[in-house]
Scaffold this active site. Sequence first.
Site, PDB file in Angstrom:
ATOM      1  N   LYS A 243      -6.739   3.777   8.287  1.00 58.59           N
ATOM      2  CA  LYS A 243      -5.760   4.700   7.728  1.00 58.59           C
ATOM      3  C   LYS A 243      -6.290   6.125   7.703  1.00 58.59           C
ATOM      4  O   LYS A 243      -5.586   7.082   8.041  1.00 58.59           O
ATOM      5  CB  LYS A 243      -5.377   4.248   6.316  1.00 58.59           C
ATOM      6  CG  LYS A 243      -4.592   2.935   6.279  1.00 58.59           C
ATOM      7  CD  LYS A 243      -4.321   2.494   4.852  1.00 58.59           C
ATOM      8  CE  LYS A 243      -3.538   1.181   4.814  1.00 58.59           C
ATOM      9  NZ  LYS A 243      -3.294   0.710   3.430  1.00 58.59           N
TER      10      LYS A 243
ATOM     11  N   SER B 197       0.809  -1.225   0.000  1.00 59.81           N
ATOM     12  CA  SER B 197       0.000   0.000   0.000  1.00 59.81           C
ATOM     13  C   SER B 197       0.842   1.273   0.000  1.00 59.81           C
ATOM     14  O   SER B 197       0.311   2.362  -0.220  1.00 59.81           O
ATOM     15  CB  SER B 197      -0.947   0.002   1.206  1.00 59.81           C
ATOM     16  OG  SER B 197      -0.214   0.016   2.416  1.00 59.81           O
TER      17      SER B 197
END
Length: 794
Positions: free
Chosen positions: A736, A693
Amino acid sequence: MALSNADSEILVTPDREESPGPRVLAILPHSDVVLFPRIIMPLVLWEERSQTLADEAMLQDKLMGVVASREEQPAGFGPDNLFQVGTAAAILKMRKPEDGSVRLLIQGLYRFRIENWIGQDPYLVAQITPISEDYEPDLETEALVANVKGLFLRMLEVSPYLPAELGSLIRELGDPRVLADITAGSLNISKEEKQGLLETFEVKERLHKVLGLINRELEVLELGKKIQSQVKGEMDKAQKDYYLREHIKVLQKELGETDERLREIEEIQFKLEEAQLPPHAKKEADRELDRLKRTPPTSPDHQVIRNYLEWMAELPWNTATEDNLDLAQAQQILDEDHYDLEKVKKRILEYLAVRKLKPDMKGPILCFVGPPGTGKTSLGRSIARALGRKFVRLSLGGVRDEAEIRGHRRTYVGALPGRIIQSMRRAGSNNPVFILDEVDKIGADFRGDPASALLEVLDPEQNFSFSDHYLDVGFDLSKVMFITTANLLDPIPPPLRDRMEVLELPGYTEEEKLGIAFSYLLPRQLEAHGIGAEQLEVTPEAMRGVIADYTREAGLRNLEREIAGLCRAAAREVAAGNKTQVTVKPEDLTPYLGPPRFFREAALDHPQPGVAVGLAWTPTGGDILFIEVLRMPGKGRLQLTGQLGEVMKESANAALSYIRARAPFLGIEEDFFDNADLHIHVPAGAIPKDGPSAGLALLVALVSLLSNRPVKKGLAMTGEITLRGHVLPVGGIKNKVLAAHRAGIKEVLLPAKNGVDLEEIPPSVRQEMQFSLVEDMDQALKIAFSQSGKDKEE
């Protein structure tokens, strides 16, 4: 002459002969007695008809016939229930005690056969035929008499129930008829065998039968004496103690004292009956209870069996609490105990609704996954309160032995059931809310795999008959509401994960933490420190300062510790008498809690070329990640530091390859890598980092350095990249984004396919932040270096 038998009180008169009496006799039936000729014996009569017969026979000096019954009938004796051969008898003595019985002393005279019945009222009357017992003496008869005498005298030596004086009578007897009848009446044989001897009219044949019965009785007595001698010779201390205890029990019984062991067994039996065991468990419990009755208290098995039966009796086989199916009340309780967590509350209320429509449904198996401190365990307790059920918790962290789940077999010393069964006994009901805490931290070693043992516990198709090694019978767990908790899903074995319905509990936003702090944490700490709400006031601005400057976590544990610090400081002020009311403002935090522990990263306020902000997912929630790139003279090498994993290194190489391939389109010199080295570093080097990611942030940081352009202020990003320039979706978006929000980031760059994940973001966060969704790297670079902000996509 006459002798007495201690057991049957038989009196014999061998020298008395009676001539056959009348051919019509009143018949006295008896269920137990077989009377032989020439025998005098006592008789007790309770039946009214029998007492009437005895009265008339005594008054009129008449004989009567004593006939044994085939079996005892509740309604009395009838002709069909009596043998056809009996003995005529005379009453020698009669006595009527106060207990309502009639006691007789009668003498047998001769055998007879019943020909037909004449009357039945007031007693039985029959026409009889006396049976002759004439015989011709010969050598065979003499030999039979000698053998009968010899064996009978040997039997007297070992028999515990015959008087020794009977031996002198037997030695003097010469008449084989008398010898056969006396020995037959003295033997400890059944009523049917005695009746068979009475119906044997030929003397030799009768002597043969008596000889066989004496021989059998003698063998039994001698074998018993031999066994008793062996047991006595092999008796050790434990057996001797048992022998003495048995004698003590007999004495206690005679003295009317309580038999403790009998009372203990009766108590266990009563508990088992109260437990209402299912048939398969009751069968096993009854078998073990029979073993307990036969096992001496000194035997090691006695305590093992007793412990097992106590476990069986104390388990909630059929004990259940009644569910609270009021949806409104359950919603109120869940809201009282926990802030937000709408997805979990919705699932619990759905279960209640279905339970209300289908009462016999199986309990759900839920798995709460989230960072530490997000309320997973306390949520289970709240669910139990909302349902009106018992609550039990079992921590699985560090469990490595499969026997912790299934228990040990009873063959091991100190064996116990597994912790599942132990928790069920502690709950006291068969439908509690059962929390299996830290299911992701189960270990495995040579002692077995506890996670595999949990497969049966957490499978609705199997747990209706959960088999614990100690109990060795199935226990129904299908009514239990199992809730497991975990910080990570990855360590949970796939077969176990497949059996659970996963509900994620992400971290809290600042606004959520503020609401929780004032609604739950602060009142709880005030009570814990003995401070009234009027003695301590914390302003919202001060609480925001605690959240931002003293904690940086997904959960609430550190926040509660800091609030406890404020309460302790206030308690000191009040206890010292300095103040009666303490008000905490932002400027008071440093004196009470010390200097701030977390600061806003300077890179967020002053962007520099070669620096980009990425977003990472961690077991404790989400976090921001700085990607730093430095260029230096060299030979075209790429150096990566910061404890990066293989996947993250591959992402960096993919980003560099994409830039080299599209350098002219990105405004970068094509030979930038010929005489230079690039160094990519991710701070917090002590923490391992990996995953795809960070690919987008690596690409943006490299382009920023090579084009000498800083990344847009307040921008963070996440996404996987490909060599063909696509941005692929990643996981953990909610955690996140919440981490970015905590760090003060205002805009987040996300893969386009992660747009659906924005629905999980709290509305308050969505309003404060901007989200740019991109499908390829060109879009991402355009937004990352757009200072005006006109090209944003929400």
